[in-house]
Design an enzyme around this catalytic site. Sequence first.
Site, PDB file in Angstrom:
ATOM      1  N   LYS A 131     -13.053   1.726 -10.595  1.00 46.11           N
ATOM      2  CA  LYS A 131     -12.505   0.451 -10.318  1.00 46.11           C
ATOM      3  C   LYS A 131     -11.107   0.235 -11.231  1.00 46.11           C
ATOM      4  O   LYS A 131     -11.311  -0.868 -12.230  1.00 46.11           O
ATOM      5  CB  LYS A 131     -13.899  -0.660 -10.697  1.00 46.11           C
ATOM      6  N   ASP A 191     -14.714  -4.455  -0.921  1.00 50.49           N
ATOM      7  CA  ASP A 191     -13.360  -3.744  -1.442  1.00 50.49           C
ATOM      8  C   ASP A 191     -12.497  -4.299  -0.540  1.00 50.49           C
ATOM      9  O   ASP A 191     -11.095  -5.031  -0.771  1.00 50.49           O
ATOM     10  CB  ASP A 191     -13.115  -2.317  -1.248  1.00 50.49           C
ATOM     11  N   GLU A 195      -9.247  -7.433  -1.331  1.00 50.99           N
ATOM     12  CA  GLU A 195      -8.033  -6.999  -1.396  1.00 50.99           C
ATOM     13  C   GLU A 195      -7.356  -8.067  -0.415  1.00 50.99           C
ATOM     14  O   GLU A 195      -6.326  -8.620  -0.525  1.00 50.99           O
ATOM     15  CB  GLU A 195      -7.771  -5.570  -0.696  1.00 50.99           C
TER      16      GLU A 195
END
Length: 355
Positions: A131, A191, A195
């Site tokens: 991460k 994820d 984003e």
Amino acid sequence: MAKVFYQNDANPSALKGKTIAVFGYGSQGHAQAQNLRDSGCDVIIGLEADRGSATQALADGMTVVAPADAAKRADWIQILTPDETQADFYESSIRPHLHKGKILSFSHGFAIHFKTIQPPEDVDVVMIAPKSPGHLLRRVYAQGGGVPSLLAIHQDASGRAHEYALSYAHGIGSTRAGVLQTTFREETESDLFGEQAVLCGGLTSLMQKGFETLVEAGYAPEIAYFECVHEMKLIVDLIYEGGLSRMRYSISNTAEYGDLTRGEMVVGDTTRKAMKEVLGRIQDGTFAKEWIEENKKGGKNFAKLREAAKRHPVEKVGEQLRAMMSWLPTEKRSSDADKKKAEAAKPAELKAVHA
């Protein structure tokens, strides 16, 4: 609550005697490969020798092998090539050499979750996803620390997939910080959502809209840039260090009151509704299908959007202001310079994954 694993939970010797092939030598590739090497693992890089990234890997003391040969030699196959080209790369260089006893690994679950890659059932399929950007993964490891990673198991053909994955996480330094158990689905969808809705899409749109609002109201573009873009790092650093409370403790009472009373007016229920729509399109595969089709068509719309974003006034004003910031490294002051560097490196990487 997610289960977290640390140094004592890992068996570093689980990968002893196994060859790890890292495919791709970009941000994550160079960091993971070097950390594994320095942890005593047998690492090779799967790239054509005439690629720019392969030249860098050789300069870093890595062993570079043609992709198909690397896949044939490897016990652990770590695919760190771009999402949009992974399926073609897998078919041409990996699949012919993937057989029982091997471990197929990723640092993002896109290809497995959306089934652009469908491995045979007799191999372990795992994910170790740091991460942090690759340069930070490498730097923190070299300093004796580590960055957290996510761990997921898609297939456990050997019965030891979790042990192997945790051993890999140990090799890149992540067990020093903590390795969180997750799934390919959870990592991929969260994820992509982060984003699109917050970290990149949401944040850049918020800053641009703030800049535009002030400029349209007659305020100097330079002032608008400082207030809506430049100071964002200062606020985010405070949040990174101690959460929202730490940030609110550090700012003025006036700023905190404005935060608590006006934030919902800007990012409220309407935004949350839009976020749910974004998440829904990720969950049902709409975004993945759109992205795959975009690349099949040559990425023309993507290139058009990228060029338009680069021409936004906030970029021009920011470039001029950063030129005056002597504390910034010279190569980081110009968005155009950064873009040219990134684009110069990309073709070699993309060609390598198709080789």
